[in-house]
Design a protein around this motif. Structure first.
Motif, short mmCIF file in Angstrom:
data_model
loop_
_atom_site.label_atom_id
_atom_site.label_comp_id
_atom_site.label_asym_id
_atom_site.label_seq_id
_atom_site.Cartn_x
_atom_site.Cartn_y
_atom_site.Cartn_z
N THR A 1 1.09 -1.23 -0.20
CA THR A 1 -0.21 0.06 -0.14
C THR A 1 1.10 1.20 -0.18
O THR A 1 1.54 0.91 0.45
N PRO A 2 0.61 2.30 -0.73
CA PRO A 2 0.95 3.22 -0.19
C PRO A 2 1.94 4.20 0.89
O PRO A 2 2.82 4.46 0.68
N ILE A 3 1.28 3.60 1.68
CA ILE A 3 1.29 4.57 2.94
C ILE A 3 2.46 3.71 3.72
O ILE A 3 3.71 4.42 4.37
N ALA A 4 2.55 2.88 3.38
CA ALA A 4 3.51 1.96 3.81
C ALA A 4 4.38 2.01 3.46
O ALA A 4 6.10 1.20 3.67
N SER A 5 5.28 2.95 2.09
CA SER A 5 6.36 2.44 1.26
C SER A 5 6.92 3.75 2.03
O SER A 5 6.18 4.67 2.42
N MET A 6 8.37 3.99 1.37
CA MET A 6 8.77 4.81 1.53
C MET A 6 8.18 5.96 1.46
O MET A 6 7.73 6.23 0.32
N ILE A 7 8.46 7.72 1.50
CA ILE A 7 7.57 8.90 1.30
C ILE A 7 8.67 9.97 1.05
O ILE A 7 8.81 9.91 2.52
N TYR A 8 8.94 10.31 0.07
CA TYR A 8 9.22 11.75 -0.23
C TYR A 8 9.10 12.54 -0.69
O TYR A 8 7.63 12.55 -0.77
N TYR A 9 8.97 13.93 -0.23
CA TYR A 9 8.49 15.41 -0.68
C TYR A 9 7.43 14.86 -0.09
O TYR A 9 5.80 15.90 -0.71
N VAL A 10 6.94 14.92 1.30
CA VAL A 10 5.72 14.10 1.97
C VAL A 10 5.28 16.27 2.11
O VAL A 10 3.68 15.99 1.86
N SER A 11 5.56 17.13 2.34
CA SER A 11 4.58 18.19 2.72
C SER A 11 4.61 18.85 1.19
O SER A 11 3.62 19.75 1.44
N ASN A 12 5.54 18.47 0.38
CA ASN A 12 4.93 19.14 -1.18
C ASN A 12 3.55 18.31 -1.29
O ASN A 12 3.01 19.16 -1.91
N TRP A 13 3.42 17.74 -1.18
CA TRP A 13 2.33 16.55 -1.90
C TRP A 13 1.04 17.38 -1.26
O TRP A 13 0.93 16.95 -1.88
N ILE A 14 1.40 16.86 0.57
CA ILE A 14 0.58 17.37 1.54
C ILE A 14 -0.33 18.78 0.80
O ILE A 14 -1.48 19.30 0.40
N VAL A 15 0.96 19.65 -0.04
CA VAL A 15 0.45 21.36 -0.24
C VAL A 15 -0.56 21.06 -1.31
O VAL A 15 -1.92 21.92 -1.59
N GLY A 16 0.40 19.96 -1.90
CA GLY A 16 -0.86 19.58 -3.68
C GLY A 16 -1.85 18.87 -3.54
O GLY A 16 -3.10 19.52 -4.05
N PHE A 17 -2.44 18.10 -2.24
CA PHE A 17 -3.18 17.88 -1.97
C PHE A 17 -4.27 18.68 -0.93
O PHE A 17 -5.56 18.75 -1.84
N ILE A 18 -3.86 19.75 -1.11
CA ILE A 18 -5.01 20.61 -0.55
C ILE A 18 -5.56 21.46 -1.42
O ILE A 18 -6.36 22.09 -1.32
N ASN A 19 -4.22 21.83 -2.32
CA ASN A 19 -4.49 22.38 -3.38
C ASN A 19 -5.65 22.22 -4.35
O ASN A 19 -6.53 23.22 -4.55
N GLY A 20 -5.73 20.61 -3.95
CA GLY A 20 -6.81 20.22 -4.62
C GLY A 20 -7.89 19.71 -3.74
O GLY A 20 -9.52 20.47 -4.63
N GLU A 21 -8.27 19.56 -2.48
CA GLU A 21 -9.06 18.95 -1.72
C GLU A 21 -9.30 19.57 -0.73
O GLU A 21 -10.68 19.58 0.06
N GLY A 22 -8.94 20.91 -0.29
CA GLY A 22 -8.78 21.57 0.73
C GLY A 22 -10.08 22.36 0.74
O GLY A 22 -10.48 23.40 -0.37
N SER A 23 -10.55 22.96 1.90
CA SER A 23 -12.24 24.16 2.02
C SER A 23 -11.00 25.09 3.03
O SER A 23 -11.41 24.72 4.30
N PHE A 24 -11.83 26.27 2.85
CA PHE A 24 -11.21 27.44 3.52
C PHE A 24 -12.38 28.37 3.38
O PHE A 24 -12.11 29.14 3.38
N PRO A 25 -13.41 28.29 3.89
CA PRO A 25 -14.07 27.96 4.18
C PRO A 25 -14.13 29.82 5.66
O PRO A 25 -13.82 29.44 6.68
N ILE A 26 -14.93 30.72 5.34
CA ILE A 26 -14.34 31.75 6.40
C ILE A 26 -16.02 32.35 6.92
O ILE A 26 -16.74 32.83 6.81
N ASP A 27 -16.44 31.22 8.04
CA ASP A 27 -17.11 31.58 8.78
C ASP A 27 -17.62 31.30 10.18
O ASP A 27 -17.98 31.22 11.33
N GLY A 28 -16.72 32.93 10.41
CA GLY A 28 -16.91 32.95 11.66
C GLY A 28 -15.83 32.98 12.47
O GLY A 28 -15.35 32.86 13.56
N VAL A 29 -15.65 31.05 12.15
CA VAL A 29 -14.93 29.97 12.60
C VAL A 29 -13.15 30.57 12.28
O VAL A 29 -12.05 29.56 12.86
#
Length: 192
Positions: free
Chosen positions: A81-109
């Motif tokens: 499984t991918p998570i069990a394998s060695m992960i390189y550049y994980v921070s860059n990957w997370i930024v890319g994942f947030i870019n595609g899937e993240g939501s930044f609502p401004i809802d007072g919170v």
């Protein structure tokens, strides 16, 4: 970096560009240079890659029946499984994942939400970023998992992470900048 393979498609009306690799030889180069060395982290994408790799290795051109295709699909099972394998550049990957899937609502919170079908990826991200927030599952057509942060501690970790790493791109960067400004005002106690 990939030797000029692929093609870039510009969409000026959307302020977007897409990079595509479609011919078999270029896909083989991509697999050898990148995908065989650096893991795809979602199970879905890793399984798709495994099947594509098998198609290219065996030079499969077509399936005559749906039954043949389903047998092929069931027979190609990733070894690890991918998570069990060695992960390189994980921070860059997370930024890319947030870019595609993240939501930044401004809802007072000023919360932040990630929702995806692959629970293990959200768990990995939560652990990597040190969030205390719990994961929630939600079932509509299919089950998805949601990581939602709103606490001051978790939000501060997210802001520090995003400010220190490769920036978000396009519309997501604009959303983040508006959200971050609202969060800063809220954190300083000046948000109305």
């Amino acid at each position: 970096m990939l030797g000029g393979i692929g093609k870039i498609y510009l969409y000026p009306d959307k302020n977007e560009a897409h990079y595509a690799i479609t011919d078999k030889e270029s896909l083989r180069i991509l697999i050898n240079l990148v995908l065989s060395q650096y893991s795809l982290l979602t199970d879905h994408q890793y399984q798709r890659f495994t099947r594509l790799h098998k198609v290219l290795l065996d030079n499969i051109v077509r399936f005559d029946t749906l039954k043949e295709f389903n047998l092929f699909r069931a027979s190609v099972v990733p070894v690890v499984t991918p998570i069990a394998s060695m992960i390189y550049y994980v921070s860059n990957w997370i930024v890319g994942f947030i870019n595609g899937e993240g939501s930044f609502p401004i809802d007072g919170v000023c919360s932040f939400t990630l929702e995806h079908t692959d629970q293990s990826v959200l768990v990995m991200m939560r652990e990597h970023l040190g969030f205390e927030a719990k994961l929630y599952d939600r079932t509509t057509r299919k089950t998805t998992y949601m990581l939602q942060i709103s606490s001051r501690a978790d939000t501060t970790k997210l802001v520090n992470f995003l400010d220190a790493n490769i920036a978000l791109k396009g519309n997501k960067l604009l959303q983040y900048n508006v959200w971050r400004e609202a969060w800063s005002k809220k954190d300083e106690g000046t948000l109305e």
